[in-house]
Design an enzyme around this catalytic site. Structure first.
Site, PDB file in Angstrom:
ATOM      1  CG  ASP A  33     -16.510  26.247 -43.004  1.00  0.00           C
ATOM      2  OD1 ASP A  33     -16.212  27.161 -42.205  1.00  0.00           O
ATOM      3  OD2 ASP A  33     -16.804  26.448 -44.186  1.00  0.00           O
ATOM      4  CG  ASN A  34     -12.416  28.260 -39.529  1.00  0.00           C
ATOM      5  OD1 ASN A  34     -13.230  28.788 -40.273  1.00  0.00           O
ATOM      6  ND2 ASN A  34     -11.142  28.635 -39.474  1.00  0.00           N
ATOM      7  CG  ASN A  37     -16.541  35.046 -44.371  1.00  0.00           C
ATOM      8  OD1 ASN A  37     -17.069  35.989 -43.771  1.00  0.00           O
ATOM      9  ND2 ASN A  37     -16.417  35.030 -45.682  1.00  0.00           N
ATOM     10  CG  LEU A  85      -8.739  34.050 -43.828  1.00  0.00           C
ATOM     11  CD1 LEU A  85      -7.812  34.855 -42.917  1.00  0.00           C
ATOM     12  CD2 LEU A  85     -10.126  33.921 -43.202  1.00  0.00           C
ATOM     13  CB  SER A 126      -8.442  33.874 -57.493  1.00  0.00           C
ATOM     14  OG  SER A 126      -8.782  35.176 -57.867  1.00  0.00           O
ATOM     15  CE1 TYR A 151      -8.307  35.077 -51.633  1.00  0.00           C
ATOM     16  CE2 TYR A 151      -8.267  36.494 -53.580  1.00  0.00           C
ATOM     17  CZ  TYR A 151      -8.719  35.359 -52.928  1.00  0.00           C
ATOM     18  OH  TYR A 151      -9.564  34.497 -53.572  1.00  0.00           O
ATOM     19  CE  LYS A 155      -7.595  31.605 -52.843  1.00  0.00           C
ATOM     20  NZ  LYS A 155      -8.124  30.360 -52.317  1.00  0.00           N
ATOM     21  CG  ASN A 201     -16.702  40.773 -53.348  1.00  0.00           C
ATOM     22  OD1 ASN A 201     -16.667  39.981 -52.430  1.00  0.00           O
ATOM     23  ND2 ASN A 201     -15.624  41.145 -54.008  1.00  0.00           N
ATOM     24  CG  PHE A 220     -15.271  51.594 -55.843  1.00  0.00           C
ATOM     25  CD1 PHE A 220     -15.652  52.629 -54.996  1.00  0.00           C
ATOM     26  CD2 PHE A 220     -15.349  50.301 -55.361  1.00  0.00           C
ATOM     27  CE1 PHE A 220     -16.115  52.377 -53.704  1.00  0.00           C
ATOM     28  CE2 PHE A 220     -15.793  50.033 -54.077  1.00  0.00           C
ATOM     29  CZ  PHE A 220     -16.183  51.067 -53.246  1.00  0.00           C
TER      30      PHE A 220
HETATM   31  P1  NAD Z   1     -16.395  32.041 -48.153  1.00  0.00           P
HETATM   32  O1  NAD Z   1     -15.687  32.895 -47.164  1.00  0.00           O
HETATM   33  O2  NAD Z   1     -17.872  32.154 -48.246  1.00  0.00           O
HETATM   34  O3  NAD Z   1     -16.028  30.499 -47.908  1.00  0.00           O
HETATM   35  C1  NAD Z   1     -14.817  30.095 -47.351  1.00  0.00           C
HETATM   36  C2  NAD Z   1     -15.148  29.129 -46.223  1.00  0.00           C
HETATM   37  O4  NAD Z   1     -13.928  28.670 -45.629  1.00  0.00           O
HETATM   38  C3  NAD Z   1     -15.953  29.782 -45.101  1.00  0.00           C
HETATM   39  O5  NAD Z   1     -17.034  28.932 -44.769  1.00  0.00           O
HETATM   40  C4  NAD Z   1     -14.969  29.895 -43.943  1.00  0.00           C
HETATM   41  O6  NAD Z   1     -15.617  29.791 -42.687  1.00  0.00           O
HETATM   42  C5  NAD Z   1     -14.042  28.733 -44.209  1.00  0.00           C
HETATM   43  N1  NAD Z   1     -12.667  28.870 -43.716  1.00  0.00           N
HETATM   44  C6  NAD Z   1     -11.825  29.921 -43.848  1.00  0.00           C
HETATM   45  N2  NAD Z   1     -10.634  29.632 -43.321  1.00  0.00           N
HETATM   46  C7  NAD Z   1     -10.715  28.352 -42.849  1.00  0.00           C
HETATM   47  C8  NAD Z   1      -9.805  27.479 -42.230  1.00  0.00           C
HETATM   48  N3  NAD Z   1      -8.549  27.839 -41.970  1.00  0.00           N
HETATM   49  N4  NAD Z   1     -10.235  26.232 -41.900  1.00  0.00           N
HETATM   50  C9  NAD Z   1     -11.506  25.832 -42.164  1.00  0.00           C
HETATM   51  N5  NAD Z   1     -12.408  26.633 -42.745  1.00  0.00           N
HETATM   52  C10 NAD Z   1     -12.014  27.872 -43.091  1.00  0.00           C
HETATM   53  O7  NAD Z   1     -15.723  32.322 -49.583  1.00  0.00           O
HETATM   54  P2  NAD Z   1     -16.149  31.814 -51.030  1.00  0.00           P
HETATM   55  O8  NAD Z   1     -16.526  33.005 -51.820  1.00  0.00           O
HETATM   56  O9  NAD Z   1     -17.065  30.680 -50.935  1.00  0.00           O
HETATM   57  O10 NAD Z   1     -14.731  31.335 -51.578  1.00  0.00           O
HETATM   58  C11 NAD Z   1     -14.323  29.991 -51.503  1.00  0.00           C
HETATM   59  C12 NAD Z   1     -12.910  29.889 -52.068  1.00  0.00           C
HETATM   60  O11 NAD Z   1     -12.887  30.389 -53.407  1.00  0.00           O
HETATM   61  C13 NAD Z   1     -11.882  30.693 -51.282  1.00  0.00           C
HETATM   62  O12 NAD Z   1     -10.675  29.955 -51.234  1.00  0.00           O
HETATM   63  C14 NAD Z   1     -11.705  31.931 -52.137  1.00  0.00           C
HETATM   64  O13 NAD Z   1     -10.445  32.506 -51.962  1.00  0.00           O
HETATM   65  C15 NAD Z   1     -11.880  31.374 -53.531  1.00  0.00           C
HETATM   66  N6  NAD Z   1     -12.297  32.388 -54.517  1.00  0.00           N
HETATM   67  C16 NAD Z   1     -13.436  33.119 -54.290  1.00  0.00           C
HETATM   68  C17 NAD Z   1     -13.815  34.097 -55.204  1.00  0.00           C
HETATM   69  C18 NAD Z   1     -15.046  34.943 -54.979  1.00  0.00           C
HETATM   70  O14 NAD Z   1     -15.184  35.972 -55.633  1.00  0.00           O
HETATM   71  N7  NAD Z   1     -15.968  34.537 -54.085  1.00  0.00           N
HETATM   72  C19 NAD Z   1     -13.043  34.335 -56.360  1.00  0.00           C
HETATM   73  C20 NAD Z   1     -11.902  33.562 -56.566  1.00  0.00           C
HETATM   74  C21 NAD Z   1     -11.543  32.591 -55.631  1.00  0.00           C
HETATM   75  N1  UFG Z   2     -17.306  47.886 -57.299  1.00  0.00           N
HETATM   76  C1  UFG Z   2     -17.945  49.095 -57.148  1.00  0.00           C
HETATM   77  N2  UFG Z   2     -18.556  49.358 -55.967  1.00  0.00           N
HETATM   78  C2  UFG Z   2     -18.564  48.480 -54.913  1.00  0.00           C
HETATM   79  C3  UFG Z   2     -17.909  47.237 -55.086  1.00  0.00           C
HETATM   80  C4  UFG Z   2     -17.274  46.978 -56.288  1.00  0.00           C
HETATM   81  O1  UFG Z   2     -17.962  49.914 -58.071  1.00  0.00           O
HETATM   82  O2  UFG Z   2     -19.132  48.800 -53.863  1.00  0.00           O
HETATM   83  C5  UFG Z   2     -16.648  47.580 -58.591  1.00  0.00           C
HETATM   84  C6  UFG Z   2     -15.162  47.351 -58.472  1.00  0.00           C
HETATM   85  O3  UFG Z   2     -14.468  48.574 -58.540  1.00  0.00           O
HETATM   86  C7  UFG Z   2     -14.913  46.448 -59.661  1.00  0.00           C
HETATM   87  C8  UFG Z   2     -16.209  45.638 -59.796  1.00  0.00           C
HETATM   88  O4  UFG Z   2     -17.196  46.380 -59.089  1.00  0.00           O
HETATM   89  O5  UFG Z   2     -14.769  47.215 -60.796  1.00  0.00           O
HETATM   90  C9  UFG Z   2     -16.123  44.257 -59.208  1.00  0.00           C
HETATM   91  O6  UFG Z   2     -15.628  44.349 -57.871  1.00  0.00           O
HETATM   92  P1  UFG Z   2     -15.662  43.123 -56.852  1.00  0.00           P
HETATM   93  O7  UFG Z   2     -15.075  43.600 -55.572  1.00  0.00           O
HETATM   94  O8  UFG Z   2     -17.024  42.534 -56.818  1.00  0.00           O
HETATM   95  O9  UFG Z   2     -14.729  42.049 -57.569  1.00  0.00           O
HETATM   96  P2  UFG Z   2     -13.181  42.140 -57.981  1.00  0.00           P
HETATM   97  O10 UFG Z   2     -13.129  41.940 -59.463  1.00  0.00           O
HETATM   98  O11 UFG Z   2     -12.535  43.317 -57.431  1.00  0.00           O
HETATM   99  O12 UFG Z   2     -12.574  40.892 -57.164  1.00  0.00           O
HETATM  100  C10 UFG Z   2     -13.031  39.579 -57.367  1.00  0.00           C
HETATM  101  C11 UFG Z   2     -12.884  38.770 -56.068  1.00  0.00           C
HETATM  102  C12 UFG Z   2     -11.439  38.583 -55.713  1.00  0.00           C
HETATM  103  C13 UFG Z   2     -10.677  38.036 -56.871  1.00  0.00           C
HETATM  104  C14 UFG Z   2     -10.878  38.890 -58.096  1.00  0.00           C
HETATM  105  C15 UFG Z   2     -10.222  38.300 -59.288  1.00  0.00           C
HETATM  106  O13 UFG Z   2     -13.540  39.429 -55.008  1.00  0.00           O
HETATM  107  O14 UFG Z   2     -11.366  37.622 -54.675  1.00  0.00           O
HETATM  108  O15 UFG Z   2     -12.278  38.995 -58.377  1.00  0.00           O
HETATM  109  O16 UFG Z   2     -10.727  37.021 -59.479  1.00  0.00           O
HETATM  110  F1  UFG Z   2      -9.351  38.013 -56.572  1.00  0.00           F
END
Ligand code: NAD
Ligand code: UFG
Length: 345
Positions: A33-34, A37, A85, A126, A151, A155, A201, A220
């Protein structure tokens, strides 16, 4: 067969919870991990929860020399690839960074796996790959694409790369896990989601309102074609999601090819239902106002999660109340996340 798994992005939100699930299921973990985030403190907390060490390499998945060193020093049987990211809005401002980290980084990882003979991969995909045209509930057989931001496109692109790689190498075994909306935290309150700056989120934002860090939630859009006018999403507990990775690793052991699995509960919940559930769990009131729609939001989507149940033997078992209670425990016990003080200034 070794039970050592390389977890990229393991210090992050989903990665840290998956480390706990892996170690509890008898796997050992090495993390790259770098920390772009995340915090190394998350890894220390994982060790506290499980009582087992996590070997950590600080660096990027685009660093081929480091990856070769990791594969040479560790008898790795499979990779879980979280690193990337993930901020949808930011990806439109910084598309090159998103394609570099998410797509180019995955290519370097795949090349290093090929060079070291590692054949098993779980990829964090995702629900966003279904794009804006897909009917609900989303099922894996739907066509993907029509993504609306870099983004989501990154994916989708990695999924195509992985399918092509699996077609070319019949020994490769790849699970494309399409997450819906992960929320919640480990019940210990030691690890959870720790966004930097203003949360994008819903749940982290609500939790910061509850703890007094933000004044009120902006909902929203209140005029969507849904029962209460707010968007519906499929929220799932991150502890369930973490277990999905363990099931996927087990599936990889006796399958080849690249296959997609939705990981969700199969139920849609509105923004206002989430607000009420959080208030119930925390005993705090969440002031909110209905604001304009957020660009790019879809009115409603949720998973058809039956393939994961059938083939991985995975179903989400934790409900909304646990998701909210665990989010609240994490936020109230760690008001500044992994930092000792609020560094936002
Ligand atoms: P996160 O940002 O908490 O975790 C990602 C980790 O990857 C972080 O620790 C970051 O430092 C590290 N990272 C980023 N770029 C890097 C790189 N180039 N090399 C090494 N490390 C790197 O996010 P998360 O919510 O834990 O998500 C994990 C994965 O799941 C991501 O690929 C994200 O796109 C995917 N995902 C997340 C959600 C969500 O809602 N959280 C939904 C769908 C998919
Ligand atoms: N929302 C609000 N107020 C806020 C934040 C979010 O009303 O301050 C609402 C959004 O409009 C949406 C719902 O809450 O209706 C959920 O929003 P999130 O941002 O928590 O989640 P999303 O569904 O937009 O996105 C998530 C992940 C993305 C992923 C997507 C589909 O963050 O990475 O689901 O899997 F791509």
């Amino acid at each position: 067969m070794s039970k050592l798994v390389l977890v990229t992005g393991g210090a992050g939100y989903i990665g840290s919870h998956t480390l706990v699930a892996l170690q509890e299921a008898g796997f050992d973990a090495v993390v790259i991990d770098n920390l772009c985030n995340s915090s190394e403190v998350a890894l220390q907390r994982v060790e506290t929860i499980t009582g087992k060490p996590v070997r950590f390499y600080r660096g990027g998945v685009g660093d081929r020399v480091l990856l070769d060193q990791i594969f040479a020093e560790n008898a790795i049987c499979a990779v879980i690839h979280f690193a990337g990211l993930k901020a949808v809005g930011e990806s439109s401002q910084k598309p090159l960074e998103y394609y570099q980290n998410n797509v180019a980084g995955s290519l370097v990882l795949l090349e290093a796996m090929r060079a070291s003979g590692v054949k098993r991969l779980v990829f964090s995909s995702s629900a966003t790959v279904y794009g804006s045209e897909a009917p609900v509930p989303y099922v894996e057989t739907l066509q993907t694409g029509s993504t609306s931001n870099p983004y989501g496109t990154s994916k989708w692109m990695v999924e195509q790369v992985l399918r092509d790689a699996a077609n070319a190498d019949p020994e490769l075994s790849i699970a494309l896990l399409r997450y819906f909306n992960p929320v919640g935290a480990h019940p210990s309150g030691l690890i959870g989601e720790d966004p930097q700056g203003i949360p994008n989120n819903l749940l982290p934002y609500i939790a910061q309102v509850a703890v007094g860090k933000r004044e009120e939630l902006s909902v929203f859009g209140g005029d969507y074609p849904t029962p209460d006018g707010t968007c519906l999403r499929d929220y799932l507990h991150v502890v369930d999601l973490a277990l999905g990775h363990v099931r996927a690793l087990e599936w990889l052991a006796d399958h080849t090819g690249a296959e997609a699995f939705n990981l969700g509960t199969g139920q849609g919940t509105s923004v206002l239902e989430i607000v009420r559930a959080f208030e119930r769990a925390s005993g705090e009131s969440i002031p909110f106002q209905v604001a304009p729609r957020r660009a790019g939001d879809l009115p409603a989507f949720w998973a058809d999660a039956s393939r994961a149940a059938r083939e991985l033997g995975w179903v989400a078992s934790l409900g909304l109340d646990e998701m909210m209670a665990d989010t609240w425990r994490w936020q109230s016990e760690n008001p500044h996340g992994y930092r000792a003080v609020d560094e936002e200034g």
